[in-house]
Design a protein around this motif. Structure first.
Motif, short mmCIF file in Angstrom:
data_model
loop_
_atom_site.label_atom_id
_atom_site.label_comp_id
_atom_site.label_asym_id
_atom_site.label_seq_id
_atom_site.Cartn_x
_atom_site.Cartn_y
_atom_site.Cartn_z
N SER A 51 5.39 3.78 12.63
CA SER A 51 5.94 2.80 11.69
C SER A 51 5.13 2.73 10.41
CB SER A 51 6.00 1.42 12.35
OG SER A 51 6.91 1.42 13.43
N TYR A 52 3.81 2.65 10.54
CA TYR A 52 2.96 2.58 9.35
C TYR A 52 3.00 3.88 8.54
CZ TYR A 52 0.76 -1.97 10.16
OH TYR A 52 0.51 -3.30 10.29
N MET A 56 4.22 4.32 4.63
CA MET A 56 3.42 4.96 3.57
C MET A 56 4.17 6.11 2.92
SD MET A 56 -0.55 4.84 4.82
CE MET A 56 -0.32 5.39 6.48
N LYS A 57 5.05 6.76 3.68
CA LYS A 57 5.84 7.86 3.14
C LYS A 57 7.07 7.36 2.39
CE LYS A 57 6.63 11.36 5.78
NZ LYS A 57 7.03 12.19 6.94
N SER A 105 7.10 -3.90 5.10
CA SER A 105 8.28 -4.77 5.22
C SER A 105 8.16 -5.80 6.34
CB SER A 105 9.54 -3.92 5.42
OG SER A 105 9.41 -3.10 6.56
N TRP A 106 7.61 -5.42 7.49
CA TRP A 106 7.56 -6.35 8.62
C TRP A 106 6.39 -7.33 8.54
CZ3 TRP A 106 6.61 -1.12 9.16
CH2 TRP A 106 5.32 -0.76 9.49
N LEU A 107 5.56 -7.20 7.52
CA LEU A 107 4.45 -8.14 7.31
C LEU A 107 4.74 -9.01 6.08
CD1 LEU A 107 1.34 -5.85 7.91
CD2 LEU A 107 2.36 -7.50 9.48
N SER A 113 -3.36 -1.31 0.77
CA SER A 113 -3.71 0.05 0.36
C SER A 113 -3.48 0.99 1.54
CB SER A 113 -5.16 0.13 -0.10
OG SER A 113 -6.04 0.07 1.01
N CYS A 114 -3.13 2.22 1.22
CA CYS A 114 -2.93 3.22 2.26
C CYS A 114 -4.20 3.44 3.08
CB CYS A 114 -2.44 4.53 1.65
SG CYS A 114 -0.74 4.46 1.07
N GLY A 115 -5.35 3.37 2.42
CA GLY A 115 -6.62 3.51 3.14
C GLY A 115 -6.82 2.43 4.18
N GLU A 116 -6.48 1.19 3.82
CA GLU A 116 -6.59 0.08 4.76
C GLU A 116 -5.63 0.29 5.93
OE1 GLU A 116 -6.57 -4.80 4.72
OE2 GLU A 116 -5.66 -3.75 3.04
N ILE A 117 -4.42 0.72 5.64
CA ILE A 117 -3.42 0.95 6.68
C ILE A 117 -3.89 2.05 7.64
CG2 ILE A 117 -1.09 1.79 7.15
CD1 ILE A 117 -0.31 0.49 4.40
N LEU A 118 -4.38 3.15 7.08
CA LEU A 118 -4.82 4.26 7.93
C LEU A 118 -5.94 3.83 8.86
CD1 LEU A 118 -3.28 6.84 7.59
CD2 LEU A 118 -5.26 7.84 6.52
#
Length: 154
Positions: A51-52, A56-57, A105-107, A113-118
């Motif tokens: 999902s994440y 990001m894509k 979207s679900w948050l 940031s993508c770095g935080e997500i990764l």
């Protein structure tokens, strides 16, 4: 970053193998802490990672329904199916992508940031692997090693 994802994927696959020794009752039994059962936790790990990555894509979340994946084989196949897309994205990761902002979207359309997500994806799986280890110990079964050392990732 790639080596940490490879670590998570190795450990996840070892947990899939480990779960083969469980009865269906133990695999599906709701447990304290976490998202439910061994199977539901593995499904959750796979779903969150995909999902994440898809967010990001800039692609829609596939949002599979857990009740459509009620066997270990089905969840493992889902993991394998998503793996190629995730591995390709992670394999093309660059430090410039760290600061890119994505709306999740679900948050409540939070901007992260993508770095935080990764890094969240990585630690999220490690957190749930710890829960699987506790549940395994409650069943008096040996656990999958969580050690990074000796996995041939460097």
């Amino acid at each position: 970053m790639l080596q940490l994802f490879q670590y998570n994927w190795q450990v996840r696959n070892e947990w899939f193998d480990w779960c083969n020794s469980l009865s269906v009752e133990h695999l599906l039994q709701n447990r304290k802490g976490g998202v439910g059962s061994f199977l539901q936790t593995l499904f959750h790990i796979v779903d969150v990672e995909s999902s994440y990555i898809r967010e990001m894509k800039g692609e829609p979340d596939l949002a599979p329904n857990y009740h459509d994946y009620m066997s270990l084989e089905q969840v493992r196949k889902l993991s394998d199916l998503y793996h190629e897309e995730v591995a390709e994205f992670i394999g093309n990761w660059s430090s410039e992508m760290d600061q890119e902002i994505v709306t999740i979207s679900w948050l409540n359309d939070s901007k992260l940031s993508c770095g935080e997500i990764l890094r969240h994806i990585l630690t999220h799986e490690i957190h749930h692997i710890g829960q699987l280890s506790i549940w395994a110990k409650e069943l008096d079964k040996p656990v999958v090693s969580a050690s990074y050392i000796g996995r041939g990732l460097h």
